[in-house]
Design a protein around this motif. Structure first.
Motif, PDB file in Angstrom:
ATOM      1  N   SER A 111      78.460  65.893  73.150  1.00 14.93           N
ATOM      2  CA  SER A 111      79.892  65.701  73.954  1.00 14.93           C
ATOM      3  C   SER A 111      80.643  64.243  73.331  1.00 14.93           C
ATOM      4  CB  SER A 111      79.550  65.613  75.555  1.00 14.93           C
ATOM      5  OG  SER A 111      78.416  64.407  75.709  1.00 14.93           O
ATOM      6  N   MET A 112      79.676  63.326  73.076  1.00 11.54           N
ATOM      7  CA  MET A 112      80.211  62.076  72.670  1.00 11.54           C
ATOM      8  C   MET A 112      80.813  62.239  71.210  1.00 11.54           C
ATOM      9  SD  MET A 112      76.885  59.944  73.702  1.00 11.54           S
ATOM     10  CE  MET A 112      77.332  58.389  72.938  1.00 11.54           C
ATOM     11  N   TRP A 113      80.300  63.313  70.310  1.00 11.94           N
ATOM     12  CA  TRP A 113      80.789  63.240  69.003  1.00 11.94           C
ATOM     13  C   TRP A 113      82.014  64.053  68.970  1.00 11.94           C
ATOM     14  CZ3 TRP A 113      75.127  65.234  67.207  1.00 11.94           C
ATOM     15  CH2 TRP A 113      74.434  64.162  67.044  1.00 11.94           C
ATOM     16  N   ASP A 114      82.351  65.012  70.002  1.00  7.52           N
ATOM     17  CA  ASP A 114      83.389  65.839  70.041  1.00  7.52           C
ATOM     18  C   ASP A 114      84.798  64.968  70.312  1.00  7.52           C
ATOM     19  OD1 ASP A 114      81.958  68.231  69.868  1.00  7.52           O
ATOM     20  OD2 ASP A 114      81.997  68.720  71.925  1.00  7.52           O
ATOM     21  N   ILE A 115      84.418  63.975  71.211  1.00  7.22           N
ATOM     22  CA  ILE A 115      85.717  63.105  71.489  1.00  7.22           C
ATOM     23  C   ILE A 115      85.736  62.081  70.314  1.00  7.22           C
ATOM     24  CG2 ILE A 115      86.287  61.233  73.101  1.00  7.22           C
ATOM     25  CD1 ILE A 115      84.779  62.460  75.318  1.00  7.22           C
ATOM     26  N   ARG A 116      84.924  61.762  69.591  1.00 11.02           N
ATOM     27  CA  ARG A 116      85.288  60.902  68.468  1.00 11.02           C
ATOM     28  C   ARG A 116      85.995  61.713  67.442  1.00 11.02           C
ATOM     29  NH1 ARG A 116      80.092  57.974  66.179  1.00 11.02           N
ATOM     30  NH2 ARG A 116      81.857  57.311  64.420  1.00 11.02           N
ATOM     31  N   GLU A 117      85.431  63.051  67.117  1.00 13.68           N
ATOM     32  CA  GLU A 117      86.216  64.174  66.164  1.00 13.68           C
ATOM     33  C   GLU A 117      87.839  64.282  66.835  1.00 13.68           C
ATOM     34  OE1 GLU A 117      83.671  66.901  63.516  1.00 13.68           O
ATOM     35  OE2 GLU A 117      83.963  67.645  65.667  1.00 13.68           O
ATOM     36  N   LYS A 118      87.739  64.399  68.028  1.00  9.36           N
ATOM     37  CA  LYS A 118      89.159  64.783  68.617  1.00  9.36           C
ATOM     38  C   LYS A 118      90.192  63.451  68.406  1.00  9.36           C
ATOM     39  CE  LYS A 118      91.650  65.484  73.094  1.00  9.36           C
ATOM     40  NZ  LYS A 118      91.477  65.771  74.494  1.00  9.36           N
ATOM     41  N   LEU A 119      89.730  62.398  68.654  1.00 12.05           N
ATOM     42  CA  LEU A 119      90.501  61.078  68.734  1.00 12.05           C
ATOM     43  C   LEU A 119      90.582  60.534  67.346  1.00 12.05           C
ATOM     44  CD1 LEU A 119      89.235  59.095  71.803  1.00 12.05           C
ATOM     45  CD2 LEU A 119      90.934  60.544  71.699  1.00 12.05           C
ATOM     46  N   PHE A 120      89.535  60.807  66.401  1.00 12.89           N
ATOM     47  CA  PHE A 120      89.759  59.908  65.244  1.00 12.89           C
ATOM     48  C   PHE A 120      89.428  61.041  64.013  1.00 12.89           C
ATOM     49  CE2 PHE A 120      88.776  56.401  68.152  1.00 12.89           C
ATOM     50  CZ  PHE A 120      90.015  55.692  67.787  1.00 12.89           C
ATOM     51  N   GLU A 165      81.753  53.655  73.530  1.00  9.65           N
ATOM     52  CA  GLU A 165      81.620  53.912  74.876  1.00  9.65           C
ATOM     53  C   GLU A 165      80.659  52.917  75.609  1.00  9.65           C
ATOM     54  OE1 GLU A 165      81.130  57.360  71.841  1.00  9.65           O
ATOM     55  OE2 GLU A 165      79.840  55.676  72.247  1.00  9.65           O
ATOM     56  N   SER A 166      81.138  52.724  76.605  1.00 11.40           N
ATOM     57  CA  SER A 166      80.879  51.408  77.624  1.00 11.40           C
ATOM     58  C   SER A 166      79.818  51.961  78.527  1.00 11.40           C
ATOM     59  CB  SER A 166      81.835  50.714  78.117  1.00 11.40           C
ATOM     60  OG  SER A 166      81.364  49.605  78.973  1.00 11.40           O
ATOM     61  N   VAL A 188      82.154  63.136  80.532  1.00 12.67           N
ATOM     62  CA  VAL A 188      81.356  63.283  81.723  1.00 12.67           C
ATOM     63  C   VAL A 188      80.047  63.869  81.043  1.00 12.67           C
ATOM     64  CG1 VAL A 188      80.932  64.234  83.942  1.00 12.67           C
ATOM     65  CG2 VAL A 188      83.276  63.215  83.295  1.00 12.67           C
ATOM     66  N   HIS A 189      78.737  63.148  81.358  1.00  6.51           N
ATOM     67  CA  HIS A 189      77.520  64.003  81.201  1.00  6.51           C
ATOM     68  C   HIS A 189      77.302  64.892  82.475  1.00  6.51           C
ATOM     69  CE1 HIS A 189      76.967  61.816  77.592  1.00  6.51           C
ATOM     70  NE2 HIS A 189      76.786  60.623  77.920  1.00  6.51           N
ATOM     71  N   ASP A 198      76.044  64.215  87.800  1.00 11.91           N
ATOM     72  CA  ASP A 198      77.212  64.189  86.866  1.00 11.91           C
ATOM     73  C   ASP A 198      77.581  62.370  86.659  1.00 11.91           C
ATOM     74  OD1 ASP A 198      77.420  66.701  86.732  1.00 11.91           O
ATOM     75  OD2 ASP A 198      79.645  66.645  87.426  1.00 11.91           O
ATOM     76  N   THR A 199      77.628  61.914  85.335  1.00  8.25           N
ATOM     77  CA  THR A 199      78.089  60.362  85.274  1.00  8.25           C
ATOM     78  C   THR A 199      79.197  60.336  84.193  1.00  8.25           C
ATOM     79  OG1 THR A 199      75.673  60.203  85.495  1.00  8.25           O
ATOM     80  CG2 THR A 199      77.135  58.357  84.230  1.00  8.25           C
ATOM     81  N   GLU A 200      80.016  59.669  84.700  1.00  6.06           N
ATOM     82  CA  GLU A 200      81.372  59.517  83.784  1.00  6.06           C
ATOM     83  C   GLU A 200      81.090  58.081  83.045  1.00  6.06           C
ATOM     84  OE1 GLU A 200      86.042  58.867  83.528  1.00  6.06           O
ATOM     85  OE2 GLU A 200      85.164  59.344  85.368  1.00  6.06           O
ATOM     86  N   VAL A 201      81.299  58.390  81.553  1.00  7.05           N
ATOM     87  CA  VAL A 201      80.901  57.227  80.632  1.00  7.05           C
ATOM     88  C   VAL A 201      82.362  56.395  80.267  1.00  7.05           C
ATOM     89  CG1 VAL A 201      80.020  56.490  78.420  1.00  7.05           C
ATOM     90  CG2 VAL A 201      78.815  58.393  79.676  1.00  7.05           C
ATOM     91  N   PRO A 202      82.340  55.007  80.664  1.00  6.27           N
ATOM     92  CA  PRO A 202      83.924  54.502  80.428  1.00  6.27           C
ATOM     93  C   PRO A 202      84.055  54.646  78.783  1.00  6.27           C
ATOM     94  CG  PRO A 202      82.565  53.339  81.917  1.00  6.27           C
ATOM     95  CD  PRO A 202      81.631  54.464  81.518  1.00  6.27           C
ATOM     96  N   LEU A 203      85.235  55.154  78.156  1.00  6.71           N
ATOM     97  CA  LEU A 203      85.648  54.935  76.881  1.00  6.71           C
ATOM     98  C   LEU A 203      86.491  53.794  76.839  1.00  6.71           C
ATOM     99  CD1 LEU A 203      86.237  58.880  76.381  1.00  6.71           C
ATOM    100  CD2 LEU A 203      83.997  57.498  76.104  1.00  6.71           C
ATOM    101  N   VAL A 204      86.350  53.090  75.866  1.00  8.67           N
ATOM    102  CA  VAL A 204      87.156  51.961  75.663  1.00  8.67           C
ATOM    103  C   VAL A 204      87.613  51.650  74.109  1.00  8.67           C
ATOM    104  CG1 VAL A 204      86.335  50.622  77.708  1.00  8.67           C
ATOM    105  CG2 VAL A 204      85.097  50.260  75.193  1.00  8.67           C
ATOM    106  N   VAL A 205      88.939  51.186  74.067  1.00  4.63           N
ATOM    107  CA  VAL A 205      89.447  50.954  72.856  1.00  4.63           C
ATOM    108  C   VAL A 205      90.175  49.526  72.768  1.00  4.63           C
ATOM    109  CG1 VAL A 205      91.251  51.535  71.197  1.00  4.63           C
ATOM    110  CG2 VAL A 205      89.923  53.166  72.303  1.00  4.63           C
ATOM    111  N   LYS A 206      90.059  48.654  71.683  1.00  3.84           N
ATOM    112  CA  LYS A 206      90.692  47.613  71.554  1.00  3.84           C
ATOM    113  C   LYS A 206      91.684  47.752  70.316  1.00  3.84           C
ATOM    114  CE  LYS A 206      90.457  42.561  70.460  1.00  3.84           C
ATOM    115  NZ  LYS A 206      91.793  42.352  71.350  1.00  3.84           N
ATOM    116  N   MET A 207      92.979  47.690  70.498  1.00  6.49           N
ATOM    117  CA  MET A 207      93.975  47.792  69.700  1.00  6.49           C
ATOM    118  C   MET A 207      94.069  46.374  68.710  1.00  6.49           C
ATOM    119  SD  MET A 207      95.242  50.962  69.716  1.00  6.49           S
ATOM    120  CE  MET A 207      96.876  51.064  68.939  1.00  6.49           C
TER     121      MET A 207
END
Length: 240
Positions: A111-120, A165-166, A188-189, A198-207
């Motif tokens: 689930s973490m790898w899927d989001i990284r692949e989607k975003l970047f 992921e924070s 969300v795990h 169910d636990t939501e993991v905060p996703l953060v970015v610094k531009m």
């Protein structure tokens, strides 16, 4: 004498991961990665092999120059090129686990790898903060902020965003150094995977500073322009 952040060397691996395992002793992710505990000797040997061929990961140590001890660590995956030479490869799995333990751990990580692949994926340059940890006995000395700055400095040189992921506990540190929490994507795990609520993991970015206030979401909506030439109008939409 001051704290000092330096690139970690192969000889530092055991001490670096002493900090990691102390810092993340109660972290849920390690229950999935090491459900039967950690064979530290095997782990150290495995990390030595990994560091020798890893093309994108850079681990930094924070050294207490009074004691000579490593008191913090951070690993940054630096994708400074886009395209086929980017360096991103979706991990093949968790080789040291078997059966249901392997399936459960890989479901969490997928689930973490899927989001990284989607975003970047391989399409965009960025830095991924793989892990940052401070020894529990060394808290409130500014170690986390020093380690964070080591990656921010690199991102500023490359003019690329940092993504990670924070945790709920770590979120204030990220926000204090300019990270934004993403709201247009969620991680969300699920209980059916983890066996926990169910636990939501905060996703953060610094531009980078060159983005001049453009948020990550605005940058994505604009098509990831390399020069970050996107601006938000009064309605929160993105204009040229």
């Amino acid at each position: 004498m001051p704290l000092l952040v330096l690139p970690a060397q192969v000889a530092d691996i055991e001490a670096v991961y002493d900090v990691y395992f102390a810092a993340f002793k109660d972290a849920p992710i390690n229950d999935f990665l090491y459900p039967r505990g950690v064979d530290r000797q095997a782990h150290t040997e495995g990390m030595k092999q990994w560091w020798c061929h890893d093309r994108i990961g850079y681990t930094f140590k924070c050294l207490d120059t009074d004691t000579g001890k490593i008191v913090g660590m951070a690993t940054w995956d630096i994708f400074w090129r886009s395209g086929d030479d980017n360096g991103w490869e979706r991990p093949a799995g968790i080789p040291w686990l078997e059966g249901e333990e392997k399936e459960r751990c890989e479901a969490v990580l997928n689930s973490m790898w899927d989001i990284r692949e989607k975003l970047f994926g391989k399409r965009h340059r960025y830095i991924y903060l793989s892990v940052i940890g401070v020894h529990p006995d060394q808290q409130r000395r500014g170690i986390g902020r020093l380690l964070m700055q080591s990656g921010i400095n690199i991102a500023e040189q490359l003019q690329v965003p940092i993504y990670t992921e924070s945790s709920d506990v770590g979120l204030p540190l990220y926000e204090s150094v300019g990270f934004e929490r993403l709201t247009h994507v969620r991680l969300v795990h699920k209980e059916e995977v983890t066996g926990r609520p169910d636990t939501e993991v905060p996703l953060v970015v610094k531009m980078p500073s060159t983005a001049k206030g453009v948020t990550f979401k605005q940058w994505v909506e604009k098509g990831y322009p390399e020069a970050y030439q996107a601006q938000a109008n009064g309605n929160g939409k993105v204009d040229d």
